[in-house]
Design a protein around this motif. Structure first.
Motif, short mmCIF file in Angstrom:
data_model
loop_
_atom_site.label_atom_id
_atom_site.label_comp_id
_atom_site.label_asym_id
_atom_site.label_seq_id
_atom_site.Cartn_x
_atom_site.Cartn_y
_atom_site.Cartn_z
N ALA A 164 0.85 -1.23 0.08
CA ALA A 164 0.12 -0.08 0.01
C ALA A 164 0.97 1.26 -0.07
CB ALA A 164 -0.84 0.00 1.32
N GLU A 192 0.99 4.50 0.80
CA GLU A 192 -0.03 5.58 1.71
C GLU A 192 0.49 6.92 1.76
OE1 GLU A 192 -2.12 4.69 5.63
OE2 GLU A 192 0.06 4.92 5.73
N TRP A 237 -10.34 -3.75 -0.89
CA TRP A 237 -9.07 -4.42 -0.32
C TRP A 237 -9.20 -5.96 -0.23
CZ3 TRP A 237 -4.84 -1.64 -0.38
CH2 TRP A 237 -4.70 -0.51 -0.26
N CYS A 272 -3.31 4.62 -1.79
CA CYS A 272 -4.32 4.82 -0.97
C CYS A 272 -4.04 5.87 -0.05
CB CYS A 272 -4.62 3.37 -0.21
SG CYS A 272 -3.38 2.89 0.88
N ALA A 309 -3.99 2.94 4.57
CA ALA A 309 -3.59 1.49 4.13
C ALA A 309 -4.28 0.54 5.13
CB ALA A 309 -2.04 1.26 4.22
#
Length: 285
Positions: free
Chosen positions: A29, A31, A191, A208, A211
């Motif tokens: 992820a 983030e 997800w 994203c 996360a």
């Protein structure tokens, strides 16, 4: 493997000193807040943008030296300005277009010599496989496969973009704005989908704003242009770039679809081959 990766533009570093390790089938992820270099990092790791310091290895391919080879094993889901869905096209048209492009760029001579009926059946099987992996059931859409993209819910559009990417059976999947404008329930479903893709052996890079706990979290942070990047405890990096770089990141992503010779955040960041591949991602080559 990513070590000290950085990309610089005229207004500062889009990202810098990014270091982490992720094995095959990992869910990573990316983030951070909007404008913190997440999209640039995603494009760099999928072979679409040329970095300026550090190095990375994707599927055994060193970056940025083997960018073209990396693009052949890395596919993009939704990335605004690079691999967007056309709202005027239907689900069926998107799927058919992507399958034809896949045949054009990856098909062997032997495959082209097969009977049309055999090729059509193989194409349909690959599309059905990708749809199942993305959790998208065309029969559940308002007009089935004839549903226009503009009529899809946000989560359905995300599933379609992932299905299109999976038609090529990539080893690395990159998705931008994974949780943008999703409800809590839809975010959880998104997800869950990406975890399923990762569990199948495809490494997933997902941009994203927040996360999930079970993902490898790489955090990017917008800061002043003259501030050095800071690496966190888990290899997470800060980004020494100005707040104004948001426009740079967006413009650079869009430049990937502008064709050979396109102006980018820095000269040669996106190669002519990279621009052509980005056009192929959208089906507008």
């Amino acid at each position: 493997m990513v070590e000290g990766l950085g990309l610089k533009g005229p207004r500062g570093w889009a990202f810098r000193e990014v270091s982490f390790r992720a094995g095959a089938g990992a869910l990573v992820a990316l983030e951070g807040p909007s404008g913190s270099g997440r999209t640039c990092l995603l494009l760099a790791l999928t072979g679409r943008m040329r970095t300026h310091e550090g190095h990375a290895e994707v599927g055994g391919l060193p970056l940025p030296r083997r960018m073209a080879a990396a693009r052949r094993i890395a596919a993009l889901g939704q990335v605004p300005g690079v691999s967007e869905l056309d709202p005027s096209l239907t689900v069926a048209e998107h799927l058919r277009e992507r399958a034809l492009l896949q045949r054009r760029f990856d098909g062997s001579v032997r495959a082209l010599l097969r009977r049309p009926g055999t090729r059509a059946a193989e194409t349909r099987a690959r599309i059905d496989e990708a749809l199942a992996a993305a959790g998208l059931d065309p029969a559940a859409l308002p007009k089935g496969e004839r549903t226009s993209v503009r009529d899809l819910e946000r989560l359905e559009a995300l599933r379609l973009s992932i299905a299109l990417a999976l038609i090529g059976r990539p080893r690395l999947l990159g998705v931008d704005d994974t949780d943008l404008k999703l409800s809590d329930a839809d975010r959880a479903a998104a997800w869950a989908l990406l975890r399923t893709v990762a569990d199948s052996g495809t490494t997933v890079l997902a941009v994203c704003s927040e996360a999930p706990a079970d993902a490898l979290r790489i955090t990017t942070v917008a800061s002043d242009a003259d501030t050095a990047g800071e690496t966190g405890e888990n290899g997470e990096s800060g980004e020494p770039a100005p707040d104004e770089k948001t426009a740079d990141i967006t413009d650079t992503a869009r430049a990937a679809t502008a064709g050979p010779g396109a102006k980018t955040i820095a000269e040669d960041d996106i190669t002519e081959e990279g621009a052509d591949d980005a056009l192929a991602e959208t089906g507008r080559a």
